[in-house]
Design an enzyme around this catalytic site. Structure first.
Site, PDB file in Angstrom:
ATOM      1  N   SER A  19       4.905  -1.163   4.199  1.00  0.00           N
ATOM      2  CA  SER A  19       5.068  -2.526   4.701  1.00  0.00           C
ATOM      3  C   SER A  19       5.058  -3.520   3.551  1.00  0.00           C
ATOM      4  CB  SER A  19       3.937  -2.864   5.674  1.00  0.00           C
ATOM      5  OG  SER A  19       3.894  -1.943   6.742  1.00  0.00           O
ATOM      6  N   GLN A  55       0.845  -1.191   0.000  1.00  0.00           N
ATOM      7  CA  GLN A  55       0.000   0.000   0.000  1.00  0.00           C
ATOM      8  C   GLN A  55       0.884   1.246   0.000  1.00  0.00           C
ATOM      9  OE1 GLN A  55      -3.271  -0.271   2.856  1.00  0.00           O
ATOM     10  NE2 GLN A  55      -2.783   1.793   3.546  1.00  0.00           N
ATOM     11  N   SER A 114       1.721   6.656   2.700  1.00  0.00           N
ATOM     12  CA  SER A 114       2.478   7.643   3.471  1.00  0.00           C
ATOM     13  C   SER A 114       3.696   8.156   2.698  1.00  0.00           C
ATOM     14  CB  SER A 114       2.940   7.035   4.794  1.00  0.00           C
ATOM     15  OG  SER A 114       1.850   6.722   5.619  1.00  0.00           O
ATOM     16  N   GLU A 134      -6.302 -15.541  21.481  1.00  0.00           N
ATOM     17  CA  GLU A 134      -7.296 -16.076  22.406  1.00  0.00           C
ATOM     18  C   GLU A 134      -6.915 -15.745  23.846  1.00  0.00           C
ATOM     19  OE1 GLU A 134     -10.151 -17.573  21.618  1.00  0.00           O
ATOM     20  OE2 GLU A 134      -9.690 -17.140  19.526  1.00  0.00           O
TER      21      GLU A 134
END
Length: 402
Positions: free
Chosen positions: A150, A115, A118, A242
């Site tokens: 990332s 993506q 920034s 969990e």
């Protein structure tokens, strides 16, 4: 009249998938492709695009059932950015051709995505970005720089937010595209972190040509398109494990291994550990509530609430875990051979707590800074006044920038 439940609708395609494509003897890509074709990739997606228009609440049970049968991990595990917010953006704004070329390959893991949002001078204020896309016939020519991307060093494709009109207000002059990360003019430079890994990158775009057919949404509508991406990203941030596992499980294990559990200092540490346990449980329930709201069709500020809570609680717990370790908390087994594969941060091994600590500050930045999340919560949940915006209504080309 017999009413068929969503679970009963789901059972038949699952049984057929496992029968016709046994995980033990079917190549992973073939199995995942068949899973997508059966509508079992993203259950809440429409039929024909990897889903069955069922409740997202069924996805966790389906994943567990397939994993128990030996199914391979999908792109939702190996490329959470691509299969999370990018897949949702493609589904919402992509053309039929784009959805056909990309969604299935994202899920099977054949395509890795990142993506490009920034920039060095546009982090929290994303709409002020300066990467330019200039139209040239049926193409766009892009020049600029992105940072903190990332997984860019692994990616074949990316979604890119660029400025297509500098003479309108900053939010109005943006457009989103799909870009081939292997195209001429794309240069990726990994950024080494203090954890030793290099999951983030800076990306330089020099005269990169993008066909107009790879545009997502209308010209100038990039901010609206990107809001879909960003909302999905905040829901897609790392989930709390969990009850009793993950980082809080590491802290409890360190406590159990301590020899001193009865001194005044130890009792104080135990009280603090219980506080973190309660926080971890509250966070788990908060995210369960956000997931339930999303399943009901809400994609509002709940994502920001969960993202901020994960960021703050993770940093706080990481620092406390080192207190439990005492002097051993300053030890690390080096910075070599640390995985730079995004999404594979290990919580295993004798130095898991230390690695968790040095990596924890990144959570305050990734997916939108903590302060940005607080602004969203303040304005959209608490109804507080918006922050002053001296550049509102002013063309981007006339605003002050770094």
């Amino acid at each position: 009249m017999v009413t068929i439940t969503e679970q009963e609708v789901l059972d038949q395609p699952v049984e057929e998938l496992l029968k016709n494509h046994p995980p033990a003897s079917t190549p992973p890509v073939d199995f995942l492709g068949a899973q997508y074709d059966a509508g079992l990739a993203w259950l809440h997606f429409p039929e024909g695009w990897g889903g069955l228009s069922l409740s997202i609440d069924l996805q966790e049970g389906l994943d567990a059932r397939l994993a128990a049968a030996g199914a391979p991990p999908s792109g939702r595990v190996t490329n959470p950015i691509g299969a999370g917010q990018i897949a949702m953006t493609l589904l919402t704004y992509g053309s039929e051709d784009q959805k056909r070329r990309y969604l299935r390959a994202i899920f099977t893991g054949e395509q890795y995505w990142c993506q490009l949002f920034s920039e060095p001078g546009s982090g929290s204020d994303l709409a002020s970005l300066s990467t330019r896309a200039v139209r040239d016939g049926e193409e766009w020519v892009v020049n600029g720089q992105k940072v903190w991307t990332s997984g860019a060093h692994q990616a074949q494709y990316a979604i890119l937010l660029a400025r297509t009109d500098p003479d309108v207000e900053k939010h109005a002059g943006l457009t989103q595209f799909v870009v081939d990360m292997r195209a001429p003019g794309v240069e990726v430079r990994p950024l080494r972190q203090m954890s030793g890994g290099a999951e983030f990158n800076e990306v330089f775009l020099t005269d990169v040509h993008i066909p107009d057919s790879e545009r997502l949404g209308d010209v100038g509508a990039g901010w609206s398109v990107s809001n879909t991406t960003l909302m999905a990203e905040r829901y897609n941030m790392p989930r709390t494990p969990e009850r009793g596992s993950g980082p809080i499980g590491i802290a409890v294990g360190i406590w159990q291994d301590r020899k001193d559990k009865s001194s005044a200092h130890a009792r104080a540490l135990r009280a603090e550990l219980l506080r973190h346990w309660v926080n971890a449980e509250v966070l788990r329930l908060l995210q369960a509530r956000a997931a339930a709201l999303r399943a009901a069709g809400s994609a509002g500020a709940e994502g920001s609430l969960g993202k901020l809570a994960v960021s703050v609680a993770s940093r706080d717990l990481s620092a406390f875990t080192l207190d439990l370790l005492g002097m051993q908390g300053s030890l690390l087994d080096g910075y070599d051979n640390v995985s730079s594969e995004f999404g594979r941060r290990s919580l295993e091994g004798p130095y898991a707590a230390q690695r968790g600590f040095v990596g924890s500050p990144g959570m305050a930045i990734a997916g939108g800074t903590d302060n940005i999340q607080r602004n969203i919560i303040g304005e959209r949940v608490l109804g507080l006044p918006r922050e002053p915006a001296p550049d509102r209504g002013i063309p981007w080309s006339e605003t002050l920038r770094n």
